[in-house]
Write an enzyme that holds these catalytic residues in place. Structure first.
Site, PDB file in Angstrom:
ATOM      1  N   HIS A   1     125.834 -20.481   6.838  1.00 26.44           N
ATOM      2  CA  HIS A   1     127.065 -19.902   7.377  1.00 26.44           C
ATOM      3  C   HIS A   1     127.248 -20.387   8.807  1.00 26.44           C
ATOM      4  O   HIS A   1     126.331 -20.277   9.624  1.00 26.44           O
ATOM      5  CB  HIS A   1     126.949 -18.367   7.426  1.00 26.44           C
ATOM      6  CG  HIS A   1     126.830 -17.706   6.088  1.00 26.44           C
ATOM      7  ND1 HIS A   1     127.871 -17.054   5.483  1.00 26.44           N
ATOM      8  CD2 HIS A   1     125.774 -17.592   5.228  1.00 26.44           C
ATOM      9  CE1 HIS A   1     127.472 -16.555   4.318  1.00 26.44           C
ATOM     10  NE2 HIS A   1     126.203 -16.871   4.140  1.00 26.44           N
TER      11      HIS A   1
ATOM     12  N   HIS B   1     123.062 -22.581   1.204  1.00 27.43           N
ATOM     13  CA  HIS B   1     124.247 -22.724   2.062  1.00 27.43           C
ATOM     14  C   HIS B   1     123.947 -22.131   3.422  1.00 27.43           C
ATOM     15  O   HIS B   1     123.173 -21.176   3.544  1.00 27.43           O
ATOM     16  CB  HIS B   1     125.472 -22.043   1.443  1.00 27.43           C
ATOM     17  CG  HIS B   1     125.271 -20.602   1.113  1.00 27.43           C
ATOM     18  ND1 HIS B   1     124.581 -20.181  -0.004  1.00 27.43           N
ATOM     19  CD2 HIS B   1     125.640 -19.466   1.766  1.00 27.43           C
ATOM     20  CE1 HIS B   1     124.556 -18.855  -0.036  1.00 27.43           C
ATOM     21  NE2 HIS B   1     125.189 -18.392   1.036  1.00 27.43           N
TER      22      HIS B   1
HETATM   23  P1  5GP Z   1     125.417 -15.243   0.895  1.00 28.72           P
HETATM   24  O1  5GP Z   1     125.579 -13.748   0.897  1.00 28.72           O
HETATM   25  O2  5GP Z   1     124.915 -15.756  -0.434  1.00 28.72           O
HETATM   26  O3  5GP Z   1     124.629 -15.754   2.067  1.00 28.72           O
HETATM   27  O4  5GP Z   1     126.855 -15.825   1.144  1.00 28.72           O
HETATM   28  C1  5GP Z   1     127.736 -16.168   0.125  1.00 28.72           C
HETATM   29  C2  5GP Z   1     129.082 -16.344   0.766  1.00 28.72           C
HETATM   30  O5  5GP Z   1     129.889 -17.051  -0.138  1.00 28.72           O
HETATM   31  C3  5GP Z   1     129.788 -15.032   1.101  1.00 28.72           C
HETATM   32  O6  5GP Z   1     130.090 -14.978   2.490  1.00 28.72           O
HETATM   33  C4  5GP Z   1     131.035 -15.068   0.227  1.00 28.72           C
HETATM   34  O7  5GP Z   1     132.175 -14.550   0.877  1.00 28.72           O
HETATM   35  C5  5GP Z   1     131.193 -16.543  -0.077  1.00 28.72           C
HETATM   36  N1  5GP Z   1     131.800 -16.831  -1.377  1.00 28.72           N
HETATM   37  C6  5GP Z   1     131.454 -16.272  -2.566  1.00 28.72           C
HETATM   38  N2  5GP Z   1     132.197 -16.785  -3.557  1.00 28.72           N
HETATM   39  C7  5GP Z   1     133.040 -17.684  -2.971  1.00 28.72           C
HETATM   40  C8  5GP Z   1     134.055 -18.534  -3.514  1.00 28.72           C
HETATM   41  O8  5GP Z   1     134.344 -18.583  -4.704  1.00 28.72           O
HETATM   42  N3  5GP Z   1     134.705 -19.314  -2.603  1.00 28.72           N
HETATM   43  C9  5GP Z   1     134.407 -19.303  -1.270  1.00 28.72           C
HETATM   44  N4  5GP Z   1     135.116 -20.109  -0.472  1.00 28.72           N
HETATM   45  N5  5GP Z   1     133.459 -18.506  -0.751  1.00 28.72           N
HETATM   46  C10 5GP Z   1     132.782 -17.711  -1.593  1.00 28.72           C
END
Ligand code: 5GP
Ligand code: ZN
Length: 138
Positions: A101, A99
């Site tokens: 951001h 993903h």
């Molecule tokens: P990472 O730290 O893996 O780069 O980012 C994961 C992101 O996914 C985080 O910013 C977190 O807030 C978001 N996230 C985690 N679980 C969920 C969810 O169930 N729904 C949504 N909309 N965002 C999520």
């Protein structure tokens, strides 16, 4: 993947506030936004991280980021954003499904990315190591 939160969102098993969906990707609002409009751009195909994602799909994600960012900025009244991915635990990756951001930025919003160091480093040796690794395809 059955235990992947983002696969569940893609399948519609977990709700999310979607702002875009097409054949290959979805984009939805991050549940813990860094700033208003913080959006996650996610390929529907499960890949654990950026490095494991086929380059054709990476290109699709990039193009979607370019397409959605003006609309997101307009909606939140910003003219700046960060568009990035966390690859690996130490980099802050919590969800093992590729993903990106897309985070709108505002003047003095207080989100410093990181601090550069003034410490001397052997840049030439580092560059040699990296070039060698690139050359060997690692
Ligand atoms: P990472 O730290 O893996 O780069 O980012 C994961 C992101 O996914 C985080 O910013 C977190 O807030 C978001 N996230 C985690 N679980 C969920 C969810 O169930 N729904 C949504 N909309 N965002 C999520
Ligand atoms: Zn997944």
């Amino acid at each position: 993947m059955s235990d992947c939160i983002f696969c569940k969102i893609i399948a519609g098993d977990i709700p999310a506030i979607k702002i875009h969906e097409d054949e290959q990707c979805i984009a939805f609002l991050d549940i813990h936004p860094v700033n208003p409009g913080h959006t996650l751009i996610v390929p529907k195909e499960h890949h654990a991280n950026f490095l494991e994602t086929p380059k054709e799909l990476v290109a699709v994600i990039m193009a979607l980021g370019q397409k959605l960012s003006p609309a997101i900025l307009k909606a939140v009244g910003s003219d700046s954003f960060n568009f990035s991915t966390n690859n690996g635990r130490a980099a802050g990756q919590l969800i093992a499904h590729t993903h990106f951001h897309l985070i709108p930025r505002f003047p003095a919003d207080g989100h410093k990315m990181w601090h550069g160091s003034d410490e001397h480093q052997d840049f030439a040796a580092m560059a040699t190591k990296i070039r060698e690794a690139v050359g060997s395809g690692e």
